[in-house]
Scaffold this motif. Structure first.
Motif, PDB file in Angstrom:
ATOM      1  N   GLN A  28       0.803  -1.220   0.000  1.00  0.00           N
ATOM      2  CA  GLN A  28       0.000   0.000   0.000  1.00  0.00           C
ATOM      3  C   GLN A  28       0.840   1.276   0.000  1.00  0.00           C
ATOM      4  OE1 GLN A  28      -3.158  -2.172  -0.542  1.00  0.00           O
ATOM      5  NE2 GLN A  28      -3.393   0.014  -0.338  1.00  0.00           N
ATOM      6  N   PRO A  31       3.727   3.976  -4.774  1.00  0.00           N
ATOM      7  CA  PRO A  31       2.994   4.959  -5.588  1.00  0.00           C
ATOM      8  C   PRO A  31       2.240   4.348  -6.767  1.00  0.00           C
ATOM      9  CG  PRO A  31       5.173   5.808  -5.035  1.00  0.00           C
ATOM     10  CD  PRO A  31       5.147   4.362  -4.590  1.00  0.00           C
ATOM     11  N   TRP A  34      -1.687   3.754  -7.026  1.00  0.00           N
ATOM     12  CA  TRP A  34      -2.722   4.679  -7.472  1.00  0.00           C
ATOM     13  C   TRP A  34      -3.405   4.135  -8.724  1.00  0.00           C
ATOM     14  CZ3 TRP A  34      -5.031   8.688  -5.203  1.00  0.00           C
ATOM     15  CH2 TRP A  34      -4.413   9.262  -4.086  1.00  0.00           C
ATOM     16  N   GLY A  37      -5.896   1.614  -7.542  1.00  0.00           N
ATOM     17  CA  GLY A  37      -7.090   2.207  -6.962  1.00  0.00           C
ATOM     18  C   GLY A  37      -8.107   2.584  -8.026  1.00  0.00           C
ATOM     19  N   VAL A  74     -10.224   7.646   0.215  1.00  0.00           N
ATOM     20  CA  VAL A  74      -8.777   7.459   0.360  1.00  0.00           C
ATOM     21  C   VAL A  74      -8.384   7.511   1.828  1.00  0.00           C
ATOM     22  CG1 VAL A  74      -6.518   8.484  -0.142  1.00  0.00           C
ATOM     23  CG2 VAL A  74      -8.246   8.321  -1.953  1.00  0.00           C
ATOM     24  N   TYR A 131      -5.462  -4.298  -6.364  1.00  0.00           N
ATOM     25  CA  TYR A 131      -4.211  -4.035  -5.668  1.00  0.00           C
ATOM     26  C   TYR A 131      -3.196  -5.157  -5.907  1.00  0.00           C
ATOM     27  CZ  TYR A 131      -6.356  -0.229  -2.949  1.00  0.00           C
ATOM     28  OH  TYR A 131      -6.962   0.939  -2.558  1.00  0.00           O
ATOM     29  N   LEU A 213      -5.312  12.448 -11.887  1.00  0.00           N
ATOM     30  CA  LEU A 213      -6.260  11.367 -11.644  1.00  0.00           C
ATOM     31  C   LEU A 213      -6.913  10.911 -12.938  1.00  0.00           C
ATOM     32  CD1 LEU A 213      -7.985  12.537  -8.334  1.00  0.00           C
ATOM     33  CD2 LEU A 213      -6.321  10.690  -8.625  1.00  0.00           C
ATOM     34  N   ILE A 216      -4.364   8.789 -14.750  1.00  0.00           N
ATOM     35  CA  ILE A 216      -4.227   7.484 -14.099  1.00  0.00           C
ATOM     36  C   ILE A 216      -5.418   6.597 -14.452  1.00  0.00           C
ATOM     37  CG2 ILE A 216      -4.216   6.304 -11.861  1.00  0.00           C
ATOM     38  CD1 ILE A 216      -2.633   8.729 -10.783  1.00  0.00           C
ATOM     39  N   SER A 220      -5.421   2.976 -16.174  1.00  0.00           N
ATOM     40  CA  SER A 220      -5.988   1.862 -15.420  1.00  0.00           C
ATOM     41  C   SER A 220      -6.894   0.980 -16.265  1.00  0.00           C
ATOM     42  CB  SER A 220      -6.763   2.396 -14.204  1.00  0.00           C
ATOM     43  OG  SER A 220      -5.897   3.085 -13.331  1.00  0.00           O
TER      44      SER A 220
END
Length: 281
Positions: A28, A31, A34, A37, A74, A131, A213, A216, A220
């Motif tokens: 966790q 970096p 992220w 997440g 978060v 994760y 964000l 990211i 993702s």
């Protein structure tokens, strides 16, 4: 309880559910997580009932409230991971009380509880699968450590009210769960709207954070399982998986060369303790 012996040799420090020797703390703090997440949010969005309940009750769909809501999520994950037992129990109790008051309404008009165990289990499993998948592919953990991480995460599931007996404790059990639930999944209008919000910078967030964000979130998408990418209308090719794994490894290597991102005191302390634990073997 994970404890540390202080400088006097007698003081015990409460590290909460995990502690500096756990795989969870090590994972966790990375970096690159992220990306995981955001992957979790994308995966969670494919469960029609969970997404419908979220749409009907959550501020995540309100541009003016989405950023504070995201910050609270978060913060909860941070407390659950790095807080003391008292901190974790207080945060868990708040979440359980809130969930217990919320209802969703199905298209046929029937209501359902947001804290139904199957709904909570989906949210938990999508989070943990994200994760552990990103951590393993980025080179943070090997296969055995990945299984340890999933097993440790059963403790996190209990915080939101899940019976540990129904929570997967290995990657094989996680895979079996997704095989079972996949026929129930679909890309709904609520999911399209929610995901569209992830890809659009939120006006309530600081400009740099909002752009980061959104970037990211775009990355993702490529880390999702092939079947999930296909549900979003994206290619589900093995070559994509290989390319993304190499990119995650490079991203993790690059992040190791950068200074630590400023963080709350409990996370800064966790970083120090994990490094000390690893140095001690």
């Amino acid at each position: 309880m994970a404890v540390d012996v202080g400088s006097t040799g007698t003081d015990e420090i409460d590290h909460g559910l995990f502690g500096p020797s756990s795989v969870t703390w090590r994972v966790q703090l990375e970096p690159v997580l992220w990306v995981a997440g955001m992957r979790a949010l994308l995966l969670q969005s494919l469960h029609p009932r969970v997404m419908r309940g979220t749409f009907q009750n959550s501020a995540l769909f309100d541009p003016k409230k989405a950023w504070p809501r995201f910050q609270r999520t978060v913060g909860f994950v941070g407390t659950r991971t790095f807080g003391t037992h008292d901190d974790v129990e207080a945060a868990g109790a708040r979440v359980r009380r809130m969930h217990a008051t919320l209802k969703g309404r199905a298209p046929d008009g029937t209501s359902f509880a947001l804290d139904d165990p199957e709904n909570l289990l989906w949210v938990h499993n999508a989070e943990i699968d994200s994760y552990v998948d990103v951590a393993r592919r980025a080179g943070v953990v090997d296969d055995a450590e990945a299984d340890t991480y999933v097993a440790e995460s059963v403790r996190a599931a209990e915080v939101v009210g899940l019976d540990p007996a129904i929570v997967p404790a290995s990657r094989a059990e996680l895979a079996a769960y997704f095989d079972r639930v996949r026929p129930e999944l679909a890309l709904t209008d609520e999911a399209r709207r929610g995901v569209g919000g992830l890809l659009t910078p939120q006006p309530s967030a600081p400009t740099g954070v909002a752009l980061a964000l959104s970037s990211i979130a775009a990355v993702s998408f490529t880390t999702l399982p092939r079947w999930a990418r296909r549900m979003y209308g994206l290619p589900g090719l093995p070559t994509t998986d290989l390319g993304v794994t190499l990119a995650l490894k490079a991203l993790r290597t690059a992040s190791d060369l950068l200074p630590d991102i400023p963080a709350p005191p409990e996370i800064a302390r966790a970083r120090r303790l994990v490094r000390e634990a690893r140095a001690a073997g």
